[in-house]
Write a protein that holds these residues in place. Structure first.
Motif, PDB file in Angstrom:
ATOM      1  N   TYR A  81      12.850   7.334   0.597  1.00 42.75           N
ATOM      2  CA  TYR A  81      14.031   8.005   0.038  1.00 42.75           C
ATOM      3  C   TYR A  81      13.707   9.498  -0.009  1.00 42.75           C
ATOM      4  CZ  TYR A  81      17.653   9.463  -3.183  1.00 42.75           C
ATOM      5  OH  TYR A  81      18.723  10.120  -3.752  1.00 42.75           O
ATOM      6  N   VAL A  82      14.459  10.310   0.694  1.00 38.60           N
ATOM      7  CA  VAL A  82      14.168  11.743   0.782  1.00 38.60           C
ATOM      8  C   VAL A  82      14.781  12.460  -0.417  1.00 38.60           C
ATOM      9  CG1 VAL A  82      14.417  13.836   2.167  1.00 38.60           C
ATOM     10  CG2 VAL A  82      14.147  11.614   3.296  1.00 38.60           C
ATOM     11  N   LEU A  91       7.267  12.186   3.970  1.00 31.45           N
ATOM     12  CA  LEU A  91       6.470  11.410   4.927  1.00 31.45           C
ATOM     13  C   LEU A  91       4.990  11.421   4.545  1.00 31.45           C
ATOM     14  CD1 LEU A  91       7.999  12.307   8.407  1.00 31.45           C
ATOM     15  CD2 LEU A  91       7.818  10.035   7.390  1.00 31.45           C
ATOM     16  N   ARG A  92       4.513  12.585   4.148  1.00 31.49           N
ATOM     17  CA  ARG A  92       3.099  12.697   3.764  1.00 31.49           C
ATOM     18  C   ARG A  92       2.816  11.751   2.583  1.00 31.49           C
ATOM     19  NH1 ARG A  92       3.121  18.089   2.849  1.00 31.49           N
ATOM     20  NH2 ARG A  92       3.631  18.489   5.021  1.00 31.49           N
ATOM     21  N   ARG A  93       3.694  11.797   1.606  1.00 24.65           N
ATOM     22  CA  ARG A  93       3.540  10.963   0.406  1.00 24.65           C
ATOM     23  C   ARG A  93       3.615   9.479   0.786  1.00 24.65           C
ATOM     24  NH1 ARG A  93       7.717   9.755  -2.391  1.00 24.65           N
ATOM     25  NH2 ARG A  93       8.919  11.493  -1.546  1.00 24.65           N
ATOM     26  N   PRO A 129       1.336   3.720   9.373  1.00 29.30           N
ATOM     27  CA  PRO A 129       1.752   3.988   7.979  1.00 29.30           C
ATOM     28  C   PRO A 129       3.091   4.712   7.852  1.00 29.30           C
ATOM     29  CG  PRO A 129       0.125   5.598   8.666  1.00 29.30           C
ATOM     30  CD  PRO A 129       0.314   4.665   9.843  1.00 29.30           C
ATOM     31  N   ASN A 130       3.762   4.988   8.973  1.00 34.30           N
ATOM     32  CA  ASN A 130       5.057   5.673   8.890  1.00 34.30           C
ATOM     33  C   ASN A 130       6.148   4.719   8.412  1.00 34.30           C
ATOM     34  OD1 ASN A 130       4.809   8.495   9.940  1.00 34.30           O
ATOM     35  ND2 ASN A 130       3.807   7.380  11.607  1.00 34.30           N
ATOM     36  N   ASP A 181       0.777   6.646   0.245  1.00 27.06           N
ATOM     37  CA  ASP A 181       1.078   5.439  -0.545  1.00 27.06           C
ATOM     38  C   ASP A 181       0.705   4.191   0.252  1.00 27.06           C
ATOM     39  OD1 ASP A 181       2.081   6.874  -2.603  1.00 27.06           O
ATOM     40  OD2 ASP A 181       4.154   6.151  -2.451  1.00 27.06           O
ATOM     41  N   TYR A 182       1.051   4.192   1.525  1.00 26.85           N
ATOM     42  CA  TYR A 182       0.811   3.000   2.353  1.00 26.85           C
ATOM     43  C   TYR A 182      -0.692   2.760   2.513  1.00 26.85           C
ATOM     44  CZ  TYR A 182       1.409  -0.577   5.863  1.00 26.85           C
ATOM     45  OH  TYR A 182       1.362  -1.772   6.523  1.00 26.85           O
ATOM     46  N   ARG A 183      -1.459   3.831   2.725  1.00 26.71           N
ATOM     47  CA  ARG A 183      -2.909   3.672   2.867  1.00 26.71           C
ATOM     48  C   ARG A 183      -3.507   3.142   1.562  1.00 26.71           C
ATOM     49  NH1 ARG A 183      -2.400   8.869   5.498  1.00 26.71           N
ATOM     50  NH2 ARG A 183      -2.346   8.495   7.750  1.00 26.71           N
TER      51      ARG A 183
END
Ligand SMILES: [Zn+2]
Length: 400
Positions: free
Chosen positions: A333-334, A354-356, A379-380, A360-362
């Motif tokens: 959510y942007v 995207l960075r966040r 992770p995208n 989070d995914y990692r």
């Protein structure tokens, strides 16, 4: 088999018009097809409506009487969508076929096993044994959902992941809501990994209540049946329509998602933003693999994205495990406001988001992946929600 049930099963089309699924059965087309082709036809109709099931999700089956190629004895053969393929486009070759009596023999063998139970080695071992029940040297492997179809004592079974039904199935009080929507016509089983144990639970529900028309699988989706294939298709549509209308009525009573938060942009404004942002966005999301984008910006999707609760609800993630194979655990959510930000502001918000998201995914993978888990996926995000603009989804091809 349910031959003795036939007098009890009623095929009724409960709705003249459908708002939450598209009724597409054509007797003239179906009448020209053999029984396996009718199964393919039914599957394609279900898969063509993305509200009924997601890409690659769900499966269908028919139990048909056919001569054994060796003995010429007529036997019950389970034709069930196998591993791989999408219901929308499946053809005959995507269906596995099993000697139903041998699948039942496997079930009895499993039920005698003292070490049986959910996620036990005994349950996992069953998957490798299905090949010994194959009918007609069919090379298509069966899927993990085969027992769901085999053990239901009706000729035709549809298992789908409909949006409207999942909204009920994944609610905190889903069981009570399902009862409210369907009364005693449809049962409930709590979330369980697909496999033999889930198949046995559904079989037990059928045995306890022979008039049951289907079961809601908690956090997962719908399974329903009929001894007539068109009846099975119509049952699937009817149960979806009833869930959809229930939700629709609730949404009319209260502002859904806390009401609107941002002003919707006009069509021209949205288009101008998308033209500027999409190429850059696609490049950023394709940092590991090349993706193509699909934009959805109709009123329904914007009612969520532009709402007060969207930022909070987006973080809760996807409800159905079969969806997050493709959607990831949550959308991005942007945090951008269309009223006071320009294209550059939006791009900055996307890059930060995207960075966040990747971090989070990692962290999520690191916290939950056991040693033997598959390598971390890209992770995208695959779903990006932009307030005022709409939803942009990514996949390797249009279907994904
Ligand atoms: Zn499923």
């Amino acid at each position: 088999m349910a031959d003795d049930m036939e007098g009890l099963q009623m095929t009724t089309t409960r709705f003249d018009t459908y708002r939450h699924a598209r009724y597409a059965w054509d007797d003239e087309v179906a009448g020209r097809l053999d029984p396996v082709e009718r199964l393919v036809y039914r599957s394609n109709l279900l898969g063509a409506d993305r509200r009924i099931t997601n890409t690659g999700g769900g499966n269908t089956s028919s139990k048909l009487r056919m001569p054994d190629p060796v003995t010429d004895d007529v036997v019950d053969v389970l034709w069930v969508k196998g591993s791989g393929g999408d219901l929308r486009t499946v053809s005959r070759e995507h269906f596995a076929s099993f000697d139903l009596a041998r699948l039942h023999a496997l079930r009895e063998r499993y039920e005698r096993s003292p070490e049986r139970g959910p996620k036990t080695p005994a349950e996992d071992a069953m998957v490798d044994l299905y090949v010994h029940a194959v009918f007609g040297a069919n090379p298509r492997p069966g899927s993990i959902d085969t027992p769901l179809h085999a053990f239901v004592p009706f000729r035709h079974v549809d298992h789908t992941h409909p949006d409207a039904v999942i909204a009920i199935a994944a609610a905190a009080d889903g069981r009570r809501l399902a009862q409210e929507v369907y009364g005693d016509e449809v049962g409930w089983v709590d979330w369980q990994r697909p496999g033999v144990e889930l198949g046995l639970q559904i079989a037990a529900a059928c045995a306890a209540r022979p008039d049951l028309r289907g079961v809601i699988m908690g956090q997962h989706g719908l399974i329903c049946w009929d001894d007539d294939d068109k009846g099975c298709y119509e049952t699937t549509l009817e149960l979806i329509e009833r869930a959809g209308r229930f939700i629709e009525a609730r949404a009319a009573e209260a502002a859904a998602f806390g009401g609107p938060r941002v002003r919707a942009l006009g069509d021209d404004e949205r288009r101008r933003l998308l033209v500027e942002v999409l190429p850059r966005l696609r490049g950023l999301v394709s940092s590991e693999r090349r993706f193509i984008a699909t934009v959805q910006d109709d009123e329904r999707v914007r009612a969520f994205i532009d709402s007060v609760d969207a930022p909070r609800l987006s973080e809760l993630g996807t409800s159905c495990p079969d969806h997050f194979l493709r959607t990831k655990i949550k959308p991005l959510y942007v945090p951008w406001h269309p009223d006071h930000a320009d294209v550059e502001g939006l791009l900055t918000a996307v890059e930060d988001g995207l960075r966040r998201y990747r971090d989070d995914y990692r962290t999520y993978y690191g916290a939950h992946a056991p040693a033997e888990a598959p390598a971390m996926r890209d992770p995208n995000p695959t779903v990006i929600l932009i307030p005022g603009v709409g939803m942009v989804t990514f996949g390797r091809n249009k279907s994904e």
